[in-house]
Scaffold this active site. Structure first.
Site, PDB file in Angstrom:
ATOM      1  N   ASN A  10      20.096   4.149  14.248  1.00 41.66           N
ATOM      2  CA  ASN A  10      19.940   5.590  13.585  1.00 41.66           C
ATOM      3  C   ASN A  10      19.191   5.486  12.221  1.00 41.66           C
ATOM      4  O   ASN A  10      19.909   5.161  11.312  1.00 41.66           O
ATOM      5  CB  ASN A  10      21.235   6.513  13.344  1.00 41.66           C
ATOM      6  CG  ASN A  10      21.273   7.822  12.858  1.00 41.66           C
ATOM      7  OD1 ASN A  10      20.012   8.412  12.497  1.00 41.66           O
ATOM      8  ND2 ASN A  10      22.079   8.692  12.341  1.00 41.66           N
ATOM      9  N   LYS A  12      18.324   7.834  10.291  1.00 44.34           N
ATOM     10  CA  LYS A  12      18.288   8.922   9.494  1.00 44.34           C
ATOM     11  C   LYS A  12      17.120   9.377   8.696  1.00 44.34           C
ATOM     12  O   LYS A  12      16.009   9.366   9.286  1.00 44.34           O
ATOM     13  CB  LYS A  12      19.464   8.561   8.319  1.00 44.34           C
ATOM     14  CG  LYS A  12      20.624   7.878   9.106  1.00 44.34           C
ATOM     15  CD  LYS A  12      21.722   7.595   8.064  1.00 44.34           C
ATOM     16  CE  LYS A  12      22.933   7.053   8.933  1.00 44.34           C
ATOM     17  NZ  LYS A  12      24.358   7.074   7.962  1.00 44.34           N
ATOM     18  N   HIS A  95      26.517  14.356  14.785  1.00 45.19           N
ATOM     19  CA  HIS A  95      26.629  13.179  13.830  1.00 45.19           C
ATOM     20  C   HIS A  95      27.785  13.548  12.606  1.00 45.19           C
ATOM     21  O   HIS A  95      27.441  14.878  12.235  1.00 45.19           O
ATOM     22  CB  HIS A  95      25.311  12.690  13.522  1.00 45.19           C
ATOM     23  CG  HIS A  95      25.431  11.401  12.484  1.00 45.19           C
ATOM     24  ND1 HIS A  95      25.783  11.381  11.421  1.00 45.19           N
ATOM     25  CD2 HIS A  95      25.466   9.998  12.899  1.00 45.19           C
ATOM     26  CE1 HIS A  95      25.864  10.262  10.592  1.00 45.19           C
ATOM     27  NE2 HIS A  95      25.638   9.299  11.642  1.00 45.19           N
ATOM     28  N   GLU A  97      27.237  13.515   9.667  1.00 43.48           N
ATOM     29  CA  GLU A  97      26.462  14.044   8.409  1.00 43.48           C
ATOM     30  C   GLU A  97      26.010  15.382   8.743  1.00 43.48           C
ATOM     31  O   GLU A  97      26.013  16.556   7.769  1.00 43.48           O
ATOM     32  CB  GLU A  97      25.125  13.121   8.073  1.00 43.48           C
ATOM     33  CG  GLU A  97      25.719  11.909   7.382  1.00 43.48           C
ATOM     34  CD  GLU A  97      24.870  10.549   7.724  1.00 43.48           C
ATOM     35  OE1 GLU A  97      23.727  10.721   8.176  1.00 43.48           O
ATOM     36  OE2 GLU A  97      25.275   9.515   7.505  1.00 43.48           O
ATOM     37  N   GLU A 167      32.698   7.581  15.814  1.00 36.65           N
ATOM     38  CA  GLU A 167      32.166   6.912  14.400  1.00 36.65           C
ATOM     39  C   GLU A 167      33.250   7.506  13.252  1.00 36.65           C
ATOM     40  O   GLU A 167      33.167   8.827  12.994  1.00 36.65           O
ATOM     41  CB  GLU A 167      30.741   7.838  13.960  1.00 36.65           C
ATOM     42  CG  GLU A 167      29.749   7.140  14.905  1.00 36.65           C
ATOM     43  CD  GLU A 167      28.475   7.177  14.345  1.00 36.65           C
ATOM     44  OE1 GLU A 167      27.880   6.097  14.289  1.00 36.65           O
ATOM     45  OE2 GLU A 167      28.151   8.268  13.922  1.00 36.65           O
ATOM     46  N   GLY A 173      28.704   4.033   6.282  1.00 36.34           N
ATOM     47  CA  GLY A 173      27.838   4.074   5.466  1.00 36.34           C
ATOM     48  C   GLY A 173      28.731   3.450   3.904  1.00 36.34           C
ATOM     49  O   GLY A 173      28.076   3.366   3.061  1.00 36.34           O
ATOM     50  N   SER A 213      29.250   1.184   9.712  1.00 36.27           N
ATOM     51  CA  SER A 213      29.190  -0.313   9.169  1.00 36.27           C
ATOM     52  C   SER A 213      29.101  -1.268  10.041  1.00 36.27           C
ATOM     53  O   SER A 213      29.639  -2.292  10.058  1.00 36.27           O
ATOM     54  CB  SER A 213      30.152  -0.210   8.128  1.00 36.27           C
ATOM     55  OG  SER A 213      30.121   0.716   6.988  1.00 36.27           O
TER      56      SER A 213
HETATM   57  C1  PEP Z   1      25.546   6.106  11.462  1.00 36.68           C
HETATM   58  O1  PEP Z   1      25.082   6.603  10.633  1.00 36.68           O
HETATM   59  O2  PEP Z   1      25.932   6.596  12.464  1.00 36.68           O
HETATM   60  C2  PEP Z   1      26.365   4.808  10.992  1.00 36.68           C
HETATM   61  C3  PEP Z   1      27.216   4.379  11.675  1.00 36.68           C
HETATM   62  O3  PEP Z   1      25.771   4.152   9.684  1.00 36.68           O
HETATM   63  P1  PEP Z   1      26.275   2.998   9.174  1.00 36.68           P
HETATM   64  O4  PEP Z   1      25.966   1.937  10.066  1.00 36.68           O
HETATM   65  O5  PEP Z   1      25.398   2.843   7.942  1.00 36.68           O
HETATM   66  O6  PEP Z   1      27.993   2.994   8.771  1.00 36.68           O
END
Ligand code: PEP
Length: 252
Positions: A10, A12, A95, A97, A167, A173, A213
Site C-alpha cells: 500500500n 498510500k 483501511h 487511515e 491490521e 507505521g 510494520s
Molecule cells: C498499512 O498501511 O496498511 C501498513 C500496514 O503500514 P506499515 O506497514 O507502514 O505499518
C-alpha cells in the site's frame, strides 16, 4: 486447503507518476515467485502508468479505496469502473487511515465492499483494533463488530472473492508489530467468525493478511503461522529491496 499467499504493498499518498513507475519496475525486475500473488496499490494518478509498466508480469493492482457507484455526483470519490479501466482488479477498503482520519464508518465500508464486488473488484477488507481497545480487552469484540458489519449482506459467492486484512492500528507505521502469537490468535479468531457467517469451507479458502510494520526481518516468522496468508505492507513497500525480500519470504 492451500491458500495462495498474497503480498500487498500500500503506497498510500506517496510517489509521483514517474516514481511509481520506477518503483513498480524495480519490484518486477527483482523476481516474482510464481507460488504467491503480489498486489501493488499506487495512488490513483499512477494506476494506469503502473499497470502499463508491469503488464504481463502477473502483478495485481489494487486501489486504496473505491466508491460503490459507477459514476455520478460523488466529488472526490473513485469509481470501480474507472479503476478497472486503469488496470485495477482489487481494492483496499476500510483501511484504518480511512476509518480514523476520514471518519469512515462500518456502514460506509460495507457499501464499498458490496460495490467493489458488484463491479468485479476483489475487496481487501481491513479490520483492526486501536491500542486502547486492546488494552481494555476489547480486541475480539471490536474485530467481530467490524467484520460482521463490513460483510453485512455479502453473499457466500461474494465472500469467495474477498480478502481480509487484520491490521492492529497500534502497529501501523509505528515499527511495533504484533507478536506472531498475537497475530495468529486473531487470524484464527477471524477465520472462525467467517465460518460462522458463511460455511467452514468458504472460511478455509479466504485469505487473511496481516498488516502492521511488516518488514524483511519479521515476515518469515509471520508467514510461518497457519492462518496468516499474506501481508499488507505500508512503509516497507516503498523500498524495492525491502519489498522484494518480503515477497520472497521463506518459511522454514
Ligand atoms: C498499512 O498501511 O496498511 C501498513 C500496514 O503500514 P506499515 O506497514 O507502514 O505499518
Amino acid at each position: 486447503m492451500q491458500r495462495k499467499p498474497l503480498i500487498a504493498g500500500n503506497w498510500k499518498m506517496h510517489t509521483t507518476i514517474d516514481e511509481a513507475e520506477s518503483l513498480a519496475i524495480s519490484i518486477m525486475e527483482s523476481g516474482l515467485p510464481g507460488d504467491r500473488d503480489v498486489m501493488l496499490a499506487p495512488p490513483f494518478t499512477a494506476m494506469k502508468a503502473v499497470s502499463q509498466a508491469v503488464a504481463g508480469s502477473g502483478i495485481l493492482l489494487g486501489a486504496q479505496n473505491v466508491c460503490w457507484e459507477e459514476k455520478g455526483a460523488f466529488t472526490g470519490e473513485i469509481s470501480p469502473i474507472m479503476l478497472k479501466d486503469a488496470g485495477c482488479t482489487m481494492a483496499i477498503i476500510g483501511h484504518s487511515e480511512r476509518r480514523h482520519i476520514f471518519g469512515e464508518s462500518d456502514a460506509l465500508v460495507n457499501k464499498r465492499v458490496a460495490g467493489a464486488l458488484k463491479f468485479g473488484l476483489v475487496p481487501v477488507l481491513c479490520i483492526g483494533e486501536k491500542l486502547e481497545e486492546r488494552e481494555a480487552d476489547k480486541t475480539f469484540q471490536v474485530l467481530e463488530d467490524q467484520l460482521r458489519k463490513g460483510l453485512e449482506g455479502i453473499s457466500q459467492e461474494g465472500a469467495d472473492n474477498i480478502v481480509i486484512a487484520y491490521e492492529p492500528v497500534w502497529a501501523i507505521g509505528t515499527g511495533k508489530t504484533a507478536t506472531v502469537d498475537q497475530a495468529q490468535e486473531v487470524h484464527l479468531f477471524v477465520r472462525s467468525l467467517l465460518a460462522d457467517i458463511y460455511e467452514k469451507n468458504i472460511a478455509t479458502g479466504i485469505r487473511i493478511l496481516y498488516g502492521g510494520s511488516v518488514n524483511p526481518k519479521n515476515v518469515d516468522d509471520l508467514m510461518g503461522q497457519e492462518d496468516i496468508d499474506g501481508a499488507l505492507v505500508g512503509g516497507a513497500a516503498l523500498d524495492s529491496t525491502s519489498f522484494s525480500r518480503i515477497i520472497n519470504f521463506k518459511v522454514t
